[in-house]
Design an enzyme around this catalytic site. Structure first.
Site, short mmCIF file in Angstrom:
data_model
loop_
_atom_site.label_atom_id
_atom_site.label_comp_id
_atom_site.label_asym_id
_atom_site.label_seq_id
_atom_site.Cartn_x
_atom_site.Cartn_y
_atom_site.Cartn_z
N HIS A 147 -1.10 11.46 -1.67
CA HIS A 147 -2.36 11.09 -1.17
C HIS A 147 -3.42 12.30 -0.63
O HIS A 147 -4.65 12.29 -1.26
CB HIS A 147 -2.15 10.11 0.06
CG HIS A 147 -3.39 9.56 0.59
ND1 HIS A 147 -4.12 10.15 1.58
CD2 HIS A 147 -4.12 8.56 0.52
CE1 HIS A 147 -5.29 9.54 1.84
NE2 HIS A 147 -5.07 8.33 1.03
N HIS A 195 0.76 -1.26 0.16
CA HIS A 195 0.06 -0.15 -0.02
C HIS A 195 0.75 1.31 0.13
O HIS A 195 1.79 1.43 0.93
CB HIS A 195 -0.81 0.01 1.21
CG HIS A 195 -1.93 1.04 1.39
ND1 HIS A 195 -2.20 1.80 2.55
CD2 HIS A 195 -2.60 1.47 0.53
CE1 HIS A 195 -3.09 2.63 2.38
NE2 HIS A 195 -3.52 2.38 0.92
O1 G3P Z 1 -6.57 1.74 -3.23
C1 G3P Z 1 -6.90 1.32 -1.79
C2 G3P Z 1 -6.60 2.31 -0.77
O2 G3P Z 1 -5.34 2.92 -0.95
C3 G3P Z 1 -7.64 3.30 -0.60
O3 G3P Z 1 -7.47 4.28 0.53
O4 G3P Z 1 -7.24 6.55 1.30
O5 G3P Z 1 -5.36 4.41 1.29
O6 G3P Z 1 -5.95 5.64 -0.85
P1 G3P Z 1 -6.23 5.24 0.50
MG MG Z 2 -4.44 4.56 -2.38
#
Ligand code: G3P
Ligand code: MG
Length: 256
Positions: A52, A10
């Site tokens: 982000h 992630h």
């Molecule tokens: O793509 C999955 C996840 O990254 C979505 O949430 O806020 O971490 O971008 P976020």
């Molecule tokens: Mg994400």
């Protein structure tokens, strides 16, 4: 069948490195990850960058909107020291740099299109165009051998919480597959996926039930979860039929 990796780092390297930077991608690779998720938005001058948050303050010092700055200004900014002095000087990276790194190292990408408010269509279009340009050969091969709606793992997977951004990506690069991101699965989920000709639903594992997982799988879609940080929870949702997930704990969950 899910053609993509099951476990995905992630924001590049989870919590072990500054999110959405080249340092994060290097960290994921060091932990054996050959699959990554990261977030992409546009600079003021329309250059896709990894980021982000729509505003400064958490990972990059400052105030105001990221989308008010040019790529030249953004790529000079420190995106590393918030996590530790060892990352000081790590810059905001462009999507092009991330694409090049992933291609050079054979890393599969889940590209989350994260538009600033009001830039949904433009962000989807530009991210899709740049991706298609980089993957022109793979797209051509895929089109020649297309097997139903599923793409092969040689192509990245777009995802977004923004329906409009995904729609624009679909128009600009119809052969690069899409997954629709939603925190909770609403009643119209299948209609949304159909409208986008999407291959997968991406959802928060915290709100997912086994019955919902079964419904998504029975409808023939891939099911991807965020953000799963313990091996026990990963085993549980995989047991429900979830195909893949991203994790912040690339040190606890081994890449497969
Ligand atoms: O793509 C999955 C996840 O990254 C979505 O949430 O806020 O971490 O971008 P976020
Ligand atoms: Mg994400």
């Amino acid at each position: 069948m899910w053609p993509y990796p099951k476990v995905v780092a992630h924001r590049g390297g989870g919590t072990l490195a500054p999110e959405n930077t080249l340092a994060a991608l290097r960290c994921g690779l060091k932990h054996g990850y050959r699959a990554v998720e990261f977030d992409v938005m546009l600079s003021r001058d329309g250059v896709p960058i990894l980021m982000h948050d729509a505003v400064f303050g958490r990972t990059v010092r400052g105030v105001g909107k990221v989308s008010d700055f040019t790529a030249e200004e953004l790529t000079a900014m420190d995106a590393g020291s918030w996590l530790g002095e060892q990352f000081a000087g790590e810059r905001i990276c462009t999507y092009r740099q991330a694409l090049d790194f992933c291609r050079q190292n054979d890393i599969w990408m889940n590209v989350e299109i994260k538009p600033a408010e009001g830039f949904e269509v433009e962000t989807g279009r530009i991210v899709a165009q740049l991706t298609e340009e980089c993957f022109a050969h793979e797209v051509e091969e895929h089109v020649a051998s297309a097997d139903g709606a599923w793409a092969d793992p040689a192509l990245p997977l777009f995802s977004s919480f923004s329906f409009e951004a995904l729609r624009a990506a679909q128009v600009a690069a119809p052969d690069i597959p899409r997954g629709f991101l939603t925190d909770t699965i609403e009643n119209d989920w299948q209609q949304r996926l159909q409208e986008l000709d999407a291959v997968a639903l991406h959802t928060n594992h915290k709100y997912l039930s086994p019955i919902q997982a079964q419904a998504v799988k029975q409808a023939g879609y891939g099911l991807f979860c965020y953000t799963v940080n313990t091996p026990n929870r990963a085993a549980e949702i995989l047991g429900w039929g979830v195909d893949g997930f991203c994790t912040d704990r690339i040190d606890l969950i081994s890449a497969e």
